[in-house]
Design an enzyme around this catalytic site. Structure first.
Site, PDB file in Angstrom:
ATOM      1  N   ARG A 167      84.651  47.419 133.554  1.00 35.95           N
ATOM      2  CA  ARG A 167      86.079  47.525 133.844  1.00 35.95           C
ATOM      3  C   ARG A 167      86.356  48.815 134.628  1.00 35.95           C
ATOM      4  O   ARG A 167      85.983  49.916 134.191  1.00 35.95           O
ATOM      5  CB  ARG A 167      86.899  47.525 132.553  1.00 35.95           C
ATOM      6  N   ASP A 171      90.586  -4.173 124.300  1.00 34.59           N
ATOM      7  CA  ASP A 171      91.453  -3.154 123.719  1.00 34.59           C
ATOM      8  C   ASP A 171      90.872  -1.752 123.832  1.00 34.59           C
ATOM      9  O   ASP A 171      91.434  -0.783 123.313  1.00 34.59           O
ATOM     10  CB  ASP A 171      91.752  -3.466 122.253  1.00 34.59           C
ATOM     11  N   ARG A 226      80.309  23.704 120.512  1.00 33.69           N
ATOM     12  CA  ARG A 226      80.666  25.086 120.834  1.00 33.69           C
ATOM     13  C   ARG A 226      81.759  25.652 119.927  1.00 33.69           C
ATOM     14  O   ARG A 226      81.982  26.850 119.908  1.00 33.69           O
ATOM     15  CB  ARG A 226      81.086  25.203 122.309  1.00 33.69           C
ATOM     16  N   GLU A 250      87.944  -0.723 122.625  1.00 37.38           N
ATOM     17  CA  GLU A 250      86.914  -0.431 121.638  1.00 37.38           C
ATOM     18  C   GLU A 250      85.545  -0.866 122.152  1.00 37.38           C
ATOM     19  O   GLU A 250      85.420  -1.812 122.925  1.00 37.38           O
ATOM     20  CB  GLU A 250      87.220  -1.138 120.317  1.00 37.38           C
ATOM     21  N   LYS A 275      79.694  43.171 131.783  1.00 38.41           N
ATOM     22  CA  LYS A 275      81.018  43.302 132.368  1.00 38.41           C
ATOM     23  C   LYS A 275      81.400  44.783 132.459  1.00 38.41           C
ATOM     24  O   LYS A 275      81.149  45.554 131.540  1.00 38.41           O
ATOM     25  CB  LYS A 275      82.058  42.548 131.536  1.00 38.41           C
TER      26      LYS A 275
END
Length: 279
Positions: A184, A33, A87, A35, A182
């Site tokens: 932009r 099943d 996380r 499990e 980062k």
């Protein structure tokens, strides 16, 4: 006595050797099943359960192993080399669970103490209802690196991982450390990544992170490097889900190494010696 989860058998064996303790006999079964059941007959005063929770099945198996250990020993220590759901340490939208907290509470019911290896969010240690020790295994990542790296730069994908990169650099013995930022473009709105301060041209670059999951972040970072001599990827937890390994190869990495917190082909170094210091 060292009691291994099915996802941490090599690490458990290495830890047993480090501590000169026996490795428990254990069987993992799967029923029709779906499990599962973990069975481990033994006698011991203290049991160290070593189980990376890399899947929902591994979480259930850990609870079963803790139950077995609690019935047969006076003290149970649970080592989570990799903590699944670690996380999500806060609810990002209304109605969401704090999954790390839910998992930590469940694990706490079957143990006297928990040992975590480099959790993605340090705050998850506070979710456990028992004593929790956080272990830094990042210095172990210096071991598989080539001994002759040229003016090496140990590079973190963002500022939050800089401490990891610094740990590897110190263990290696030479080089500098930096992280990506980062940027932009004001005209186009496009976002690019680049090392915050360092020129990488002609240098050997070692990217360092705690987890490589899909490989997307690492691949993006590698694409932004300007003419490095060689590029290597190191991480404590080499999850490498899906096509992550292919992504990194296509990005042009010269080597990928991780530890055995998550047992993969790239698990080039064991965290057992580091764990043994805390057990």
């Amino acid at each position: 006595m060292i009691l291994p989860g099915s996802a941490s058998q090599s690490l458990a064996a290495a830890l047993a050797r480090e501590l000169d303790e026996p490795l428990a006999p254990v069987e993992y079964q799967r029923f029709a099943d779906g499990e599962g059941m973990a069975r481990a007959p033994f006698e011991a005063d203290r049991v160290v359960v070593v189980a990376a929770t890399t899947s929902d099945e591994a979480h259930v198996e850990l609870l079963q192993l803790q139950d077995v250990a609690g019935e047969q020993a006076d003290e149970v220590v649970t080592v989570l080399p990799y903590m699944g759901y670690g996380r999500q340490d806060e609810a990002f939208r209304e109605g969401e669970p704090v999954s790390a907290r839910a998992v930590a509470r469940a694990v706490s019911t079957g143990t006297d103490r928990v040992v975590l290896v480099n959790p993605h969010e340090a705050a998850v240690a506070d979710f456990f209802d028992v004593e929790c020790t956080v272990v830094d295994a990042a210095p172990r990542l210096a071991e598989p690196l080539p001994a002759d790296l040229a003016d090496p730069l140990f590079l973190a994908p963002d500022a939050s991982a800089t401490d990891l990169a610094e740990s590897v650099r110190e263990a290696y013995g030479t080089g500098t450390t930096d992280h990506f930022e980062k940027h932009r473009d004001r005209d186009t709105g496009e976002v690019s990544m680049a090392p915050a301060e360092t020129d990488v041209a002609g240098r050997d670059v070692v990217l360092v992170d705690d987890i490589v999951a899909t490989g997307g972040t690492m691949s993006e970072a590698i694409a932004q490097l300007d003419d490095p001599a060689h590029t290597f990827v190191t991480c404590v937890h080499p999850v490498l889900a899906g096509s992550a390994r292919t992504r990194l190869a296509r990005a042009g990495v010269d080597g990928v190494w991780g530890t055995d917190t998550v047992e993969r082909e790239v698990s080039a170094v064991s965290v057992a010696p580091t764990l043994a210091e805390f057990l």
